[in-house]
Write a protein that holds these residues in place. Structure first.
Motif, short mmCIF file in Angstrom:
data_model
loop_
_atom_site.label_atom_id
_atom_site.label_comp_id
_atom_site.label_asym_id
_atom_site.label_seq_id
_atom_site.Cartn_x
_atom_site.Cartn_y
_atom_site.Cartn_z
N ASN A 34 30.73 -62.27 35.81
CA ASN A 34 31.02 -60.94 36.34
C ASN A 34 31.32 -60.00 35.18
N SER B 140 34.94 -55.96 30.10
CA SER B 140 35.41 -57.34 30.28
C SER B 140 34.33 -58.17 30.96
N THR C 161 34.01 -62.19 33.12
CA THR C 161 34.71 -63.33 33.71
C THR C 161 33.68 -64.28 34.32
N PRO C 162 33.66 -65.56 33.95
CA PRO C 162 34.47 -66.20 32.91
C PRO C 162 33.95 -65.84 31.52
N THR C 163 34.73 -66.18 30.52
CA THR C 163 34.34 -65.88 29.13
C THR C 163 33.75 -67.10 28.43
#
Length: 211
Positions: free
Chosen positions: A120, A105, A107-109
């Motif tokens: 991140n 994942s 963050t942010p995308t």
């Protein structure tokens, strides 16, 4: 009469095959040496993150075992020893190596044109030094990468004011290879007014409008 009991010899460990394994994998290993005892021999790997199981002695000089290496196991050389009732062998080296990174994942995308953003990144097999990041296309520059742990990193992006809008692929690379891609999107953060309905009104009137 006095019955003499021969002392149990201290085991000898000469070779481990293979002598390395990748973080996040399970590795069958063969150990060769002397004075292994069936049913009474244990194998120990120093440090944390490597679990030994399925120790099987096939003869006085050969045994097999399974090393389960955690994805977050510290990288580098470990001491492997064999223990019986006779004592503990001298150590041989088994090295935990880094695997190809993965990204689970970010963050942010997304971010807007002209922005500077800290992304991140969460995943596995991040090396504490030498990690790089890349974003596909043009107009998005990687200004730096900070690795916080083997599972966490921060990627610093500078987005050109004229960068093409839309989805990009973000990847991480270490000494073993390049990760899977995750989507990072460049958006238009400037408000744009395209129409007003109605486009006129009479003096003294209250006019509901749609923008």
């Amino acid at each position: 009469f006095v019955q003499l009991v021969s002392p149990v010899p201290v085991p000898v460990l000469n070779v481990i095959t293979p002598a390395s394994g990748t973080a996040g994998t399970t590795v069958p290993v063969s150990l060769s040496g002397l004075y292994f005892v069936n049913g009474a021999t244990s194998v120990v790997v120093s440090g944390t993150g490597v679990t030994v199981s399925a120790v099987s002695v096939s003869g006085i000089s050969d045994l097999t075992a399974t090393f389960a290496i955690d994805p977050t196991a510290p990288l580098g050389a470990r001491n492997v020893t064999v223990t019986t009732a006779g004592g503990t062998s001298a150590a041989q080296t088994f090295t935990v190596t880094v695997g190809v990174p993965t990204i689970s994942s970010i963050t942010p995308t997304y971010a807007g044109q002209g922005e500077t953003v800290s992304v991140n990144v969460t995943g596995t097999n991040f090396e504490l030094s030498g990690m790089t990041a890349a974003v596909s296309g043009t107009g998005v520059a990687v200004s730096g990468v900070t690795v916080n742990s083997t599972t966490s990193a921060t990627v610093f992006l500078v987005i050109d004011p004229a960068a093409t809008l839309g989805a990009r692929n973000l990847t991480m690379t270490n000494s073993a290879g390049t990760s899977n891609a995750v989507v990072f999107t460049v958006q238009n953060t400037q408000a744009t007014l395209t129409s007003i309905t109605p486009a006129s009104g009479v003096q003294g009137a209250v006019v509901p409008v749609t923008l």
